[in-house]
Design an enzyme around this catalytic site. Sequence first.
Site, PDB file in Angstrom:
ATOM      1  CG  HIS A   4      -1.706   1.245   1.419  1.00  0.00           C
ATOM      2  ND1 HIS A   4      -3.008   1.387   0.995  1.00  0.00           N
ATOM      3  CD2 HIS A   4      -1.360   2.431   1.977  1.00  0.00           C
ATOM      4  CE1 HIS A   4      -3.431   2.608   1.287  1.00  0.00           C
ATOM      5  NE2 HIS A   4      -2.448   3.257   1.891  1.00  0.00           N
ATOM      6  CD  GLU A   5       1.880   3.442   3.661  1.00  0.00           C
ATOM      7  OE1 GLU A   5       2.091   4.530   3.080  1.00  0.00           O
ATOM      8  OE2 GLU A   5       0.873   3.244   4.363  1.00  0.00           O
TER       9      GLU A   5
ATOM     10  CD  GLU B 183      -4.544   6.547   2.227  1.00  0.00           C
ATOM     11  OE1 GLU B 183      -4.566   5.345   2.560  1.00  0.00           O
ATOM     12  OE2 GLU B 183      -3.501   7.208   2.184  1.00  0.00           O
TER      13      GLU B 183
END
Length: 328
Positions: A146-147, A235
């Site tokens: 995700h990051e 996000e």
Amino acid sequence: MSRLAFRAAAAAVGVVLLAVYLTAALFVCDLLRALWAARPDLPVLLALLAAGALGSAYLSYRVGTAQVLASLDGDRLPRERAPDLHRRIDSLAARMEVARPALYVTDTRAPNAFAVGGGSDGGALVVDRSLFRLLSAREIEAILAHELAHLERNDGFAIAMADGIGRSVVGLATVAALPALLALSGLATASAWIRGRPSDRSGPFARLHRALAGALFAGFVLTTLLSRSRSRRREFAADDRAAEVTGDPTALARALRRIERATEPTWSLAPFSTHKRTEDAAERWLSTHPSTGERVERLRRRAESQGPTRRIPAGPSRRTGGGRRASR
């Protein structure tokens, strides 16, 4: 002091205040007029304004990134101390075709991970130590993916630039409106004194001043809301990209739930805690992240639609599509 004497003194104060405000408004107006008269051609002026807005946003982003890294209560984690973790990051970076970021392990007093920087220098991944006790290896990998999705498209930079440009536009509008704000404020204040009611701000000049100031503030709020909305969309996109790369949306969903539960306060005054979840619409609009429940639900639907969990083998692969991103 008699009432007549008070009214005369108040009127004199009102006239003086009006003169002061109008003088300040005329000074600012003359200054702006002089700057406008000395302006270059319109295309050059627009280019200079754009360059100034972009430069200021970029400088703010670079300084902010450096400050975040300098303020970390932790150290850069060398490969020999965590070879398995570094191998996971190497594999994810190869699959996503991003520059290998530096890895920092820190103590943030709450389980968390975030990415800073990006671009050609690779940026940095910052992981709180508590995550290694809280999450399984597959959940850690999902969070890292995700990051890395944020670094893949340089989300932090894109959001900082958009926010900086929006604030620059609102700032220019405020400067242009400053003479009117000063004049209206002076007229409202002088009118109240002349009427013998210094604290009264119900007159037409006061209403006009509030309307103009409110419009400028609304521009600032709108810029903030647009920036936060973009951040929330990124996000979601980073969640999608992590699920795509790892082939395991449920791992990310479990990780998000575990992190949420670990950060929920359990003490008796928890309703007054700053970590309390809220249903207030304004707070949701101002949030940089969607609710964990919404993110988990999207990941669960994705897992159901793709069938059994599919683990993508390690090693480089071509990126599919445009890659959906977000900011964390």
